[in-house]
Write a protein that holds these residues in place. Structure first.
Motif, PDB file in Angstrom:
ATOM      1  N   PHE A  79       0.842  -1.205   0.000  1.00 30.04           N
ATOM      2  CA  PHE A  79       0.000   0.000   0.000  1.00 30.04           C
ATOM      3  C   PHE A  79       0.872   1.248   0.000  1.00 30.04           C
ATOM      4  N   VAL A  80       1.909   1.249   0.845  1.00 30.85           N
ATOM      5  CA  VAL A  80       2.812   2.402   0.931  1.00 30.85           C
ATOM      6  C   VAL A  80       3.684   2.501  -0.312  1.00 30.85           C
ATOM      7  N   LEU A  81       4.251   1.359  -0.740  1.00 30.39           N
ATOM      8  CA  LEU A  81       5.182   1.363  -1.865  1.00 30.39           C
ATOM      9  C   LEU A  81       4.511   1.749  -3.176  1.00 30.39           C
ATOM     10  N   MET A  82       3.219   1.387  -3.326  1.00 33.05           N
ATOM     11  CA  MET A  82       2.509   1.640  -4.593  1.00 33.05           C
ATOM     12  C   MET A  82       1.419   2.700  -4.448  1.00 33.05           C
ATOM     13  N   ASP A  83       1.497   3.501  -3.368  1.00 28.75           N
ATOM     14  CA  ASP A  83       0.534   4.592  -3.160  1.00 28.75           C
ATOM     15  C   ASP A  83      -0.915   4.130  -3.227  1.00 28.75           C
ATOM     16  N   GLY A  84      -1.183   2.941  -2.683  1.00 31.96           N
ATOM     17  CA  GLY A  84      -2.554   2.449  -2.603  1.00 31.96           C
ATOM     18  C   GLY A  84      -3.065   1.781  -3.857  1.00 31.96           C
ATOM     19  N   ASP A  85      -2.235   1.649  -4.893  1.00 37.00           N
ATOM     20  CA  ASP A  85      -2.654   0.970  -6.118  1.00 37.00           C
ATOM     21  C   ASP A  85      -2.879  -0.514  -5.815  1.00 37.00           C
ATOM     22  N   PRO A  86      -4.094  -1.030  -6.050  1.00 38.26           N
ATOM     23  CA  PRO A  86      -4.379  -2.443  -5.733  1.00 38.26           C
ATOM     24  C   PRO A  86      -3.481  -3.436  -6.462  1.00 38.26           C
ATOM     25  N   PHE A  87      -2.947  -3.033  -7.629  1.00 41.59           N
ATOM     26  CA  PHE A  87      -2.071  -3.974  -8.340  1.00 41.59           C
ATOM     27  C   PHE A  87      -0.799  -4.241  -7.541  1.00 41.59           C
ATOM     28  N   GLY A  88      -0.422  -3.299  -6.691  1.00 42.89           N
ATOM     29  CA  GLY A  88       0.715  -3.527  -5.808  1.00 42.89           C
ATOM     30  C   GLY A  88       0.466  -4.691  -4.866  1.00 42.89           C
ATOM     31  N   GLY A  89      -0.790  -4.847  -4.434  1.00 40.65           N
ATOM     32  CA  GLY A  89      -1.145  -5.983  -3.585  1.00 40.65           C
ATOM     33  C   GLY A  89      -0.996  -7.292  -4.320  1.00 40.65           C
ATOM     34  N   ARG A  90      -1.361  -7.308  -5.595  1.00 41.93           N
ATOM     35  CA  ARG A  90      -1.211  -8.530  -6.396  1.00 41.93           C
ATOM     36  C   ARG A  90       0.270  -8.896  -6.562  1.00 41.93           C
ATOM     37  N   LEU A  91       1.097  -7.896  -6.817  1.00 46.64           N
ATOM     38  CA  LEU A  91       2.528  -8.152  -6.940  1.00 46.64           C
ATOM     39  C   LEU A  91       3.104  -8.664  -5.622  1.00 46.64           C
ATOM     40  N   PHE A  92       2.624  -8.105  -4.526  1.00 48.54           N
ATOM     41  CA  PHE A  92       3.097  -8.522  -3.205  1.00 48.54           C
ATOM     42  C   PHE A  92       2.727  -9.983  -2.936  1.00 48.54           C
ATOM     43  N   MET A  93       1.500 -10.378  -3.289  1.00 51.45           N
ATOM     44  CA  MET A  93       1.073 -11.757  -3.104  1.00 51.45           C
ATOM     45  C   MET A  93       1.821 -12.704  -4.048  1.00 51.45           C
ATOM     46  N   LEU A  94       2.175 -12.198  -5.237  1.00 50.06           N
ATOM     47  CA  LEU A  94       3.001 -12.985  -6.156  1.00 50.06           C
ATOM     48  C   LEU A  94       4.350 -13.287  -5.525  1.00 50.06           C
ATOM     49  N   ILE A  95       4.955 -12.294  -4.906  1.00 54.97           N
ATOM     50  CA  ILE A  95       6.253 -12.480  -4.250  1.00 54.97           C
ATOM     51  C   ILE A  95       6.140 -13.498  -3.114  1.00 54.97           C
ATOM     52  N   ILE A  96       5.064 -13.408  -2.340  1.00 55.60           N
ATOM     53  CA  ILE A  96       4.861 -14.359  -1.242  1.00 55.60           C
ATOM     54  C   ILE A  96       4.727 -15.779  -1.781  1.00 55.60           C
ATOM     55  N   SER A  97       4.002 -15.943  -2.895  1.00 54.76           N
ATOM     56  CA  SER A  97       3.815 -17.264  -3.488  1.00 54.76           C
ATOM     57  C   SER A  97       5.145 -17.844  -3.978  1.00 54.76           C
ATOM     58  N   ILE A  98       5.957 -17.022  -4.632  1.00 57.05           N
ATOM     59  CA  ILE A  98       7.263 -17.490  -5.117  1.00 57.05           C
ATOM     60  C   ILE A  98       8.196 -17.769  -3.950  1.00 57.05           C
ATOM     61  N   LEU A  99       8.164 -16.891  -2.933  1.00 56.43           N
ATOM     62  CA  LEU A  99       9.002 -17.075  -1.750  1.00 56.43           C
ATOM     63  C   LEU A  99       8.681 -18.383  -1.032  1.00 56.43           C
ATOM     64  N   THR A 100       7.417 -18.792  -1.061  1.00 58.12           N
ATOM     65  CA  THR A 100       7.008 -20.057  -0.454  1.00 58.12           C
ATOM     66  C   THR A 100       7.772 -21.225  -1.065  1.00 58.12           C
ATOM     67  N   VAL A 101       7.903 -21.227  -2.384  1.00 66.28           N
ATOM     68  CA  VAL A 101       8.603 -22.305  -3.083  1.00 66.28           C
ATOM     69  C   VAL A 101      10.097 -22.260  -2.779  1.00 66.28           C
ATOM     70  N   SER A 102      10.703 -21.088  -2.899  1.00 65.86           N
ATOM     71  CA  SER A 102      12.151 -20.961  -2.684  1.00 65.86           C
ATOM     72  C   SER A 102      12.530 -21.297  -1.250  1.00 65.86           C
ATOM     73  N   LEU A 103      11.736 -20.817  -0.297  1.00 66.05           N
ATOM     74  CA  LEU A 103      12.036 -21.069   1.109  1.00 66.05           C
ATOM     75  C   LEU A 103      11.846 -22.543   1.448  1.00 66.05           C
ATOM     76  N   ALA A 104      10.849 -23.173   0.842  1.00 65.51           N
ATOM     77  CA  ALA A 104      10.642 -24.612   1.058  1.00 65.51           C
ATOM     78  C   ALA A 104      11.862 -25.396   0.592  1.00 65.51           C
ATOM     79  N   PHE A 105      12.438 -25.011  -0.537  1.00 66.19           N
ATOM     80  CA  PHE A 105      13.650 -25.680  -1.033  1.00 66.19           C
ATOM     81  C   PHE A 105      14.802 -25.483  -0.050  1.00 66.19           C
TER      82      PHE A 105
END
Length: 380
Positions: A79-105
């Motif tokens: 919210f802060v990084l993208m000035d409230g643009d909802p697409f920033g939330g989607r990118l953030f959730m994308l990072i969390i999803s990818i991080l889940t795989v990398s961290l599991a490895f």
């Protein structure tokens, strides 16, 4: 010291995880922002812009108790990084999803070694269900990442490192900020485990106190809310348990068949969508998984602690199923037990690594990975 092979595999698995998830997030025909996401952003706006202290989420379980506000505080970052643009939330959730795989490895490599970590990471990277959640601005979709930590701490506790017990309980407490069903089911399992350990005297008493403290710390905002709102959430949980008790007796006399059918359908799809919705593929994977666990249980060379850890992971889906059998309602939702997708991938990765040590199964394992890869490429 990690060698070049380790880093190469980590990069490859991360890249594999990125492609199907990026398709979900950057596809202009797959963009959605419905009232649920809108309310999440309005709550987050009240934190970031209005500087309000939020103690509970706007939704919760059974309509009578609330989740913690952790997701909204987490959502404050994009919210802060993208000035409230909802697409920033989607990118953030994308990072969390990818991080889940990398961290599991990374964690699986510490737990089992490079080959098992590669298998687990690959299965998580290509999982249809997990890639579908990428980019979804919704609290339950953080649960897979927390599940990776939960499994890692559970492994440490099984191998005698008692300091991981409070950390594991803390992770389950954090889940209450993202999905109450997941937190409730895993809390119930840990409570039963704690009673068993208490009877067997396998865990020093101080770790029970530390665990209670760590859980209380994780749900501290909910505790403060209850203390200032006449124990709203405690009463809600008690009400749900009371309704569960009454409806369980009613189901036994009237609609038990419909209840069981619904639970089997939802749990079945949860497993199927973890690997492939194709009947031949998922049935084949399930057969290999059960066969491998059976052979692992009979193996006299495998250490008992390794068997017990795998056995405990296998109990989680079973316990989850029977826990939701007593839930007051004829229907349940997929995201309530999204953590099972991660557990299935860990179990299959462990089993495939075990079977790889048996020469007669190697061709079968290669065939499974090849078929799953073809299905993955076809979807992507």
């Amino acid at each position: 010291m990690k060698n070049k092979k380790y880093w190469l595999i980590l990069v490859i698995i991360t890249v594999i995880a990125i492609f199907p998830r990026a398709v979900e997030v950057f596809n202009p025909y797959n963009y959605f922002f419905d009232p649920e996401q809108a309310v999440e952003y309005l709550v987050t706006k009240s934190i970031v812009i209005d500087h309000k202290v939020v103690l509970t989420a706007w939704q919760g379980g059974f309509g009578t108790f609330s989740k913690g506000p952790g997701f909204n505080y987490l959502l404050a970052i994009p919210f802060v990084l993208m000035d409230g643009d909802p697409f920033g939330g989607r990118l953030f959730m994308l990072i969390i999803s990818i991080l889940t795989v990398s961290l599991a490895f990374i964690f699986a490599n510490r737990m089992f070694g490079l080959r098992t970590a590669s298998l687990i990471g690959f299965l998580l990277a290509i999982s249809p269900n997990l890639k579908d959640y990428a980019g979804g601005i919704s609290p339950p979709f953080v649960i897979p990442l927390l599940t990776v930590f939960f499994i890692y701490f559970l492994f440490g506790a099984f191998h005698g490192n008692k300091k991981f017990i409070p950390l594991m309980v803390f992770i389950v407490g954090l889940m209450a900020h993202f999905e109450m069903a997941a937190a409730g089911i895993l809390s119930g399992l840990l409570i039963l485990t704690a009673f068993y350990c208490l009877i067997k005297k396998t865990v020093p008493y101080r770790y029970y106190s530390l665990s209670i403290g760590s859980f209380a710390l994780a749900i501290f905002p909910i505790i403060i809310f209850d203390l200032t709102h006449n124990f709203y959430n405690v009463k809600g949980v008690l009400q749900m348990l009371d309704v569960s008790k009454n409806q369980t007796s009613n189901h036994l006399s009237s609609s038990l068949g419909a209840l069981v059918s619904n639970r089997i359908d939802v749990f079945g799809w949860n497993f199927i969508s973890t690997f492939s919705p194709n009947l031949i593929i998922w049935a084949f994977v399930l057969t290999i998984l059960l066969l491998g666990m059976f052979l692992l249980a009979k193996d006299r060379i495998t250490r008992r602690v390794e068997k017990m850890f795998v056995f405990y992971l296998a109990i989680i889906p079973i316990f989850s199923f029977f826990s939701l059998m007593i839930y007051p309602g004829t229907a349940i939702n997929q995201w309530w037990f999204i953590y099972l997708n991660v557990i299935y991938c860990f179990l299959l990765g462990i089993v495939l690594n075990y079977l790889w040590g048996k020469n007669r199964f190697r061709f079968l394992i290669i065939f499974i990975l090849f078929i799953l890869s073809l299905a993955f490429f076809n979807r992507t």
